[in-house]
Write an enzyme that holds these catalytic residues in place. Structure first.
Site, PDB file in Angstrom:
ATOM      1  N   LYS A 188       0.863  -1.187   0.000  1.00 29.59           N
ATOM      2  CA  LYS A 188       0.000   0.000   0.000  1.00 29.59           C
ATOM      3  C   LYS A 188       0.896   1.232   0.000  1.00 29.59           C
ATOM      4  O   LYS A 188       1.482   1.596   1.019  1.00 29.59           O
ATOM      5  CB  LYS A 188      -0.910   0.031   1.237  1.00 29.59           C
ATOM      6  CG  LYS A 188      -1.944   1.143   1.127  1.00 29.59           C
ATOM      7  CD  LYS A 188      -2.356   1.731   2.443  1.00 29.59           C
ATOM      8  CE  LYS A 188      -1.442   2.790   2.971  1.00 29.59           C
ATOM      9  NZ  LYS A 188      -1.280   4.010   2.166  1.00 29.59           N
ATOM     10  N   GLY A 244       6.997   5.024   8.467  1.00 27.09           N
ATOM     11  CA  GLY A 244       6.145   6.200   8.644  1.00 27.09           C
ATOM     12  C   GLY A 244       6.287   6.742  10.051  1.00 27.09           C
ATOM     13  O   GLY A 244       7.337   6.568  10.692  1.00 27.09           O
ATOM     14  N   SER A 245       5.237   7.364  10.540  1.00 25.17           N
ATOM     15  CA  SER A 245       5.335   8.053  11.827  1.00 25.17           C
ATOM     16  C   SER A 245       5.279   7.069  12.997  1.00 25.17           C
ATOM     17  O   SER A 245       4.716   5.979  12.889  1.00 25.17           O
ATOM     18  CB  SER A 245       4.186   9.058  11.947  1.00 25.17           C
ATOM     19  OG  SER A 245       2.958   8.363  11.901  1.00 25.17           O
ATOM     20  N   THR A 246       5.832   7.483  14.112  1.00 23.11           N
ATOM     21  CA  THR A 246       5.799   6.667  15.335  1.00 23.11           C
ATOM     22  C   THR A 246       4.352   6.463  15.783  1.00 23.11           C
ATOM     23  O   THR A 246       3.977   5.373  16.233  1.00 23.11           O
ATOM     24  CB  THR A 246       6.638   7.355  16.428  1.00 23.11           C
ATOM     25  OG1 THR A 246       7.995   7.383  15.972  1.00 23.11           O
ATOM     26  CG2 THR A 246       6.573   6.620  17.747  1.00 23.11           C
ATOM     27  N   VAL A 248       1.575   6.147  13.997  1.00 20.88           N
ATOM     28  CA  VAL A 248       0.921   5.071  13.233  1.00 20.88           C
ATOM     29  C   VAL A 248       1.610   3.731  13.511  1.00 20.88           C
ATOM     30  O   VAL A 248       0.947   2.696  13.636  1.00 20.88           O
ATOM     31  CB  VAL A 248       0.897   5.403  11.722  1.00 20.88           C
ATOM     32  CG1 VAL A 248       0.344   4.231  10.926  1.00 20.88           C
ATOM     33  CG2 VAL A 248       0.055   6.652  11.468  1.00 20.88           C
ATOM     34  N   GLY A 249       2.924   3.750  13.676  1.00 16.12           N
ATOM     35  CA  GLY A 249       3.652   2.509  13.992  1.00 16.12           C
ATOM     36  C   GLY A 249       3.113   1.862  15.257  1.00 16.12           C
ATOM     37  O   GLY A 249       2.909   0.643  15.315  1.00 16.12           O
ATOM     38  N   GLU A 266      10.026   1.219  10.775  1.00 14.19           N
ATOM     39  CA  GLU A 266      10.980   2.311  10.507  1.00 14.19           C
ATOM     40  C   GLU A 266      10.224   3.605  10.760  1.00 14.19           C
ATOM     41  O   GLU A 266       9.436   4.040   9.918  1.00 14.19           O
ATOM     42  CB  GLU A 266      11.466   2.241   9.059  1.00 14.19           C
ATOM     43  CG  GLU A 266      12.292   1.014   8.743  1.00 14.19           C
ATOM     44  CD  GLU A 266      13.648   1.004   9.448  1.00 14.19           C
ATOM     45  OE1 GLU A 266      14.065   2.045   9.980  1.00 14.19           O
ATOM     46  OE2 GLU A 266      14.262  -0.076   9.498  1.00 14.19           O
ATOM     47  N   GLU A 399       9.932  16.371  15.858  1.00 13.71           N
ATOM     48  CA  GLU A 399      10.509  16.172  14.518  1.00 13.71           C
ATOM     49  C   GLU A 399       9.818  17.170  13.580  1.00 13.71           C
ATOM     50  O   GLU A 399       8.618  17.042  13.304  1.00 13.71           O
ATOM     51  CB  GLU A 399      10.237  14.734  14.065  1.00 13.71           C
ATOM     52  CG  GLU A 399      10.842  14.414  12.720  1.00 13.71           C
ATOM     53  CD  GLU A 399      10.409  13.044  12.205  1.00 13.71           C
ATOM     54  OE1 GLU A 399       9.330  12.558  12.574  1.00 13.71           O
ATOM     55  OE2 GLU A 399      11.158  12.465  11.393  1.00 13.71           O
TER      56      GLU A 399
HETATM   57  N1  LIG Z   1      12.615   5.434   9.809  1.00 11.42           N
HETATM   58  C1  LIG Z   1      12.417   5.524   8.504  1.00 11.42           C
HETATM   59  O1  LIG Z   1      13.011   4.797   7.715  1.00 11.42           O
HETATM   60  C2  LIG Z   1      11.457   6.549   7.966  1.00 11.42           C
HETATM   61  C3  LIG Z   1      11.466   6.811   6.595  1.00 11.42           C
HETATM   62  C4  LIG Z   1      10.577   7.760   6.090  1.00 11.42           C
HETATM   63  C5  LIG Z   1       9.705   8.424   6.942  1.00 11.42           C
HETATM   64  N2  LIG Z   1       9.723   8.134   8.253  1.00 11.42           N
HETATM   65  C6  LIG Z   1       8.836   8.850   9.169  1.00 11.42           C
HETATM   66  O2  LIG Z   1       7.551   9.018   8.590  1.00 11.42           O
HETATM   67  C7  LIG Z   1       6.961  10.226   9.063  1.00 11.42           C
HETATM   68  C8  LIG Z   1       6.508  11.064   7.881  1.00 11.42           C
HETATM   69  O3  LIG Z   1       5.625  10.393   7.069  1.00 11.42           O
HETATM   70  P1  LIG Z   1       4.025  10.513   7.242  1.00 11.42           P
HETATM   71  O4  LIG Z   1       3.703  11.704   8.054  1.00 11.42           O
HETATM   72  O5  LIG Z   1       3.383  10.408   5.922  1.00 11.42           O
HETATM   73  O6  LIG Z   1       3.783   9.217   8.106  1.00 11.42           O
HETATM   74  P2  LIG Z   1       2.406   8.441   8.313  1.00 11.42           P
HETATM   75  O7  LIG Z   1       2.670   7.501   9.416  1.00 11.42           O
HETATM   76  O8  LIG Z   1       1.268   9.364   8.441  1.00 11.42           O
HETATM   77  O9  LIG Z   1       2.208   7.683   6.927  1.00 11.42           O
HETATM   78  C9  LIG Z   1       3.069   6.670   6.461  1.00 11.42           C
HETATM   79  C10 LIG Z   1       2.246   5.620   5.725  1.00 11.42           C
HETATM   80  O10 LIG Z   1       1.299   5.079   6.616  1.00 11.42           O
HETATM   81  C11 LIG Z   1      -0.002   5.205   6.087  1.00 11.42           C
HETATM   82  N3  LIG Z   1      -0.934   5.373   7.205  1.00 11.42           N
HETATM   83  C12 LIG Z   1      -1.333   6.508   7.826  1.00 11.42           C
HETATM   84  N4  LIG Z   1      -2.205   6.205   8.815  1.00 11.42           N
HETATM   85  C13 LIG Z   1      -2.325   4.855   8.818  1.00 11.42           C
HETATM   86  C14 LIG Z   1      -3.080   3.931   9.607  1.00 11.42           C
HETATM   87  N5  LIG Z   1      -3.885   4.338  10.593  1.00 11.42           N
HETATM   88  N6  LIG Z   1      -2.949   2.611   9.334  1.00 11.42           N
HETATM   89  C15 LIG Z   1      -2.159   2.187   8.337  1.00 11.42           C
HETATM   90  N7  LIG Z   1      -1.434   3.007   7.562  1.00 11.42           N
HETATM   91  C16 LIG Z   1      -1.511   4.322   7.809  1.00 11.42           C
HETATM   92  C17 LIG Z   1       0.064   6.380   5.138  1.00 11.42           C
HETATM   93  O11 LIG Z   1      -0.938   6.314   4.158  1.00 11.42           O
HETATM   94  C18 LIG Z   1       1.442   6.152   4.539  1.00 11.42           C
HETATM   95  O12 LIG Z   1       1.342   5.147   3.560  1.00 11.42           O
HETATM   96  C19 LIG Z   1       8.047  10.928   9.835  1.00 11.42           C
HETATM   97  O13 LIG Z   1       7.866  10.722  11.207  1.00 11.42           O
HETATM   98  C20 LIG Z   1       9.319  10.244   9.373  1.00 11.42           C
HETATM   99  O14 LIG Z   1      10.391  10.320  10.258  1.00 11.42           O
HETATM  100  C21 LIG Z   1      10.576   7.215   8.786  1.00 11.42           C
END
Ligand SMILES: NC(=O)c1ccc[n+]([C@@H]2O[C@H](COP(=O)([O-])OP(=O)(O)OC[C@H]3O[C@@H](n4cnc5c(N)ncnc54)[C@H](O)[C@@H]3O)[C@@H](O)[C@H]2O)c1
Ligand SMILES: O=CCCC(=O)O
Length: 495
Positions: A188, A244-246, A248-249, A266, A399
């Site tokens: 996705k 993605g973000s902490t 959502v992780g 990550e 961040e």
């Molecule tokens: N550690 C790494 O390798 C790494 C790399 C890139 C970005 N990031 C982090 O990502 C963040 C920026 O990206 P963002 O704001 O788009 O992150 P995000 O967590 O909002 O989104 C990342 C992904 O998750 C999906 N998503 C959002 N909500 C979701 C949910 N409830 N369930 C499942 N999937 C969901 C989004 O559609 C997207 O595909 C920053 O905190 C950045 O540090 C980390």
């Protein structure tokens, strides 16, 4: 159903128009569904409509990946390596078209996008080479009539969720390892950047990926959370890999407890960038510019808090201000002379703006920037240098994920280490010193998954990429990456 549409910017983008693919890829078939808009952050124009995959089709894709796993797991590693190698070559063959797509939907300058295409392709090459080296052990048994050995088995079908900031590389870093290990997948991509992902899907089919082994299911924002939940709770997917973000992780980890899924996380960063009094300042200022402002500050390993020793503080700030003035040009990334593009969306911009306002209210000084650039477009924010930043400001703990550099004073190694480590998210950390023993000492004391010493750019396929604490767990790329998609199986043979 209304046909999906493209804007003029995309027609003629690619030598072969079929790289512009708005449909989902499920079981080797491109499937069209009613679409959602993909917007160019440089001008807010709708670039295209991409299929918003219905949930039942996402579920179907998961079943397809589970079924395809039975065969794909038995495909010899040399054949898997060949597919990865083909895909790598195809990405390079189409690097200009892929780069333009990344720039149009993500906003980063063309040179950065081209760098990303090559970086992304390098993970396929890396894992093509790793695939054929996944050795096991032979182990002496305590029972004289037994012989023991280990072998790596693929984890199973994997759900992959990726962000918009590296719309190609965050996919290939996971997918390369998954395919090499013998896993099938459902991907996705981020709703902001599905076009780059779908272009890769087209090249994957051409590279010889068997039907159902890699499935791409773009969905609109409104369905994202449901897909995350579906992946985490599905008994058919044996692993979820997320970047993605902490926030959502953590949610995905909670949702995965019912299936005890393997996870790779990550997540966010809050990287310290330390300039000691004995640093080569020219080198430090140049390293800082790319470390902080690459992709207008929207990378997870970007410098987020800049600590500069009192003795060199004023000089370093002046040098950086000078580099901003002389070496940067903000604008739409598609213009080859532009070095810095827009932010991805209004929320990102509002966050940066609020952090700057809070810092200034609490005593920080704006050395450069500090304002929106409506003259360039709604999502542009100046490269911003703030001096006299202190730990009581929001920006110290948050961040920024944007083009703002808060510079903080320090006067001793002990003090700066305490401050640098004062964060929950230890992804990357950087420091500059010409003192050799300090270099060893400080690297060991920094609580971060990756440390750059006298360099602001660390990423490459060979690097074990990942963080500590709330920055997540697991390592991507590198010789460790394959293990994330593998189970160690032990075989005991009675003779
Ligand atoms: N550690 C790494 O390798 C790494 C790399 C890139 C970005 N990031 C982090 O990502 C963040 C920026 O990206 P963002 O704001 O788009 O992150 P995000 O967590 O909002 O989104 C990342 C992904 O998750 C999906 N998503 C959002 N909500 C979701 C949910 N409830 N369930 C499942 N999937 C969901 C989004 O559609 C997207 O595909 C920053 O905190 C950045 O540090 C980390
Ligand atoms: O943004 C996160 C990934 C950045 C990188 O791999 O250098």
């Amino acid at each position: 159903m209304k046909p999906l549409r493209f804007c003029r910017q995309l027609s003629g983008l690619c030598a072969r128009d079929r790289l512009v693919e708005p449909r989902a890829l499920i079981n080797g078939q491109f499937k069209e569904f009613p679409g959602f808009d993909v917007v160019n952050p440089a001008n807010q124009q709708v670039l295209a409509q991409v299929s918003d995959t219905p949930l039942e089709e996402v579920e179907f894709a998961v079943c397809v990946a589970a079924r395809a796993f039975d065969d794909y797991r038995t495909v010899p590693v040399h054949a898997r390596a060949r597919i990865l190698s083909n895909w790598h070559h195809l990405m390079l063959e189409h690097e200009q078209d892929l780069a333009r797509l990344v720039t149009l939907e993500n906003g980063k300058p063309l040179a950065d996008s081209l760098g990303e295409v090559r970086y992304a392709a390098s993970f396929f090459k890396w894992f093509a080479e790793e695939a054929v080296r996944c050795y096991g052990d032979t182990i002496p048994s305590a029972t004289p009539s037994n012989r023991m050995y280990t072998q790596w088995r693929p984890v199973g079908p994997v759900g992959i969720i990726t962000p918009w900031n590296f719309p190609l590389a965050m996919i290939t870093r996971k997918l390369g390892a998954a395919l090499a290990a013998g896993c099938t997948s459902v991907i996705k991509p981020a709703a902001e950047t599905p076009m780059s992902a779908m272009a890769m899907a087209v090249l994957g089919v051409e590279a010889g990926v068997p039907d159902g082994v890699v499935n791409f299911v773009p969905v609109a924002h409104s369905k994202t959370a449901k897909v995350g939940e579906l992946f985490c709770k599905s008994p058919d997917l044996k692993k979820v890999s997320f970047t993605g973000s902490t926030r959502v992780g953590k949610l995905l980890m909670e949702q995965s407890s019912s299936t005890l899924k393997r996870l790779s996380m990550e997540l966010g960063g809050n990287a310290p960038f330390v300039v000691f009094e004995d640093a080569d300042l020219e080198k430090a200022a140049a390293g800082f510019m790319s470390c902080k402002f690459r992709s207008s500050g929207q990378t997870c390993v970007c410098a987020n808090r800049i600590f500069v020793h009192d003795k060199v503080y004023a000089e370093f700030v002046d040098m950086v201000a000078d580099l901003i003035d002389k070496n940067t040009r903000m604008g739409p990334g598609i213009d080859p002379s532009v070095t810095h593009g827009p932010l991805i969306h209004e929320n990102a911009l509002a966050k940066v703006e609020a952090l700057v306002e809070d810092a200034v209210k609490n005593g920080a000084k704006v050395v450069r920037g500090g304002r929106r650039r409506p003259d360039l477009g709604a999502l542009f924010y100046d490269l911003t240098l703030l001096s006299e930043v202190t730990p009581n400001m929001d920006i110290f703990h948050t961040e920024a994920f944007g083009p703002v550099a808060p510079v903080i004073r320090f006067s001793s190694e002990e003090e700066v280490l305490q401050q640098a480590n004062n964060t929950e998210v230890g992804l990357a950390a950087y420091f500059y010193t010409e003192n050799n023993s300090r270099a060893w000492r400080v690297a060991e004391k920094l609580q971060a998954g990756m440390v750059g010493v006298n360099t602001g750019l660390i990423s490459e396929a060979a690097l074990p990429f990942g963080g500590v604490g709330e920055s997540g767990f697991g390592r991507e790329g590198s010789k460790y990456g394959l293990a994330e998609y593998s189970e160690l199986q032990t075989v005991v043979v009675g003779i």
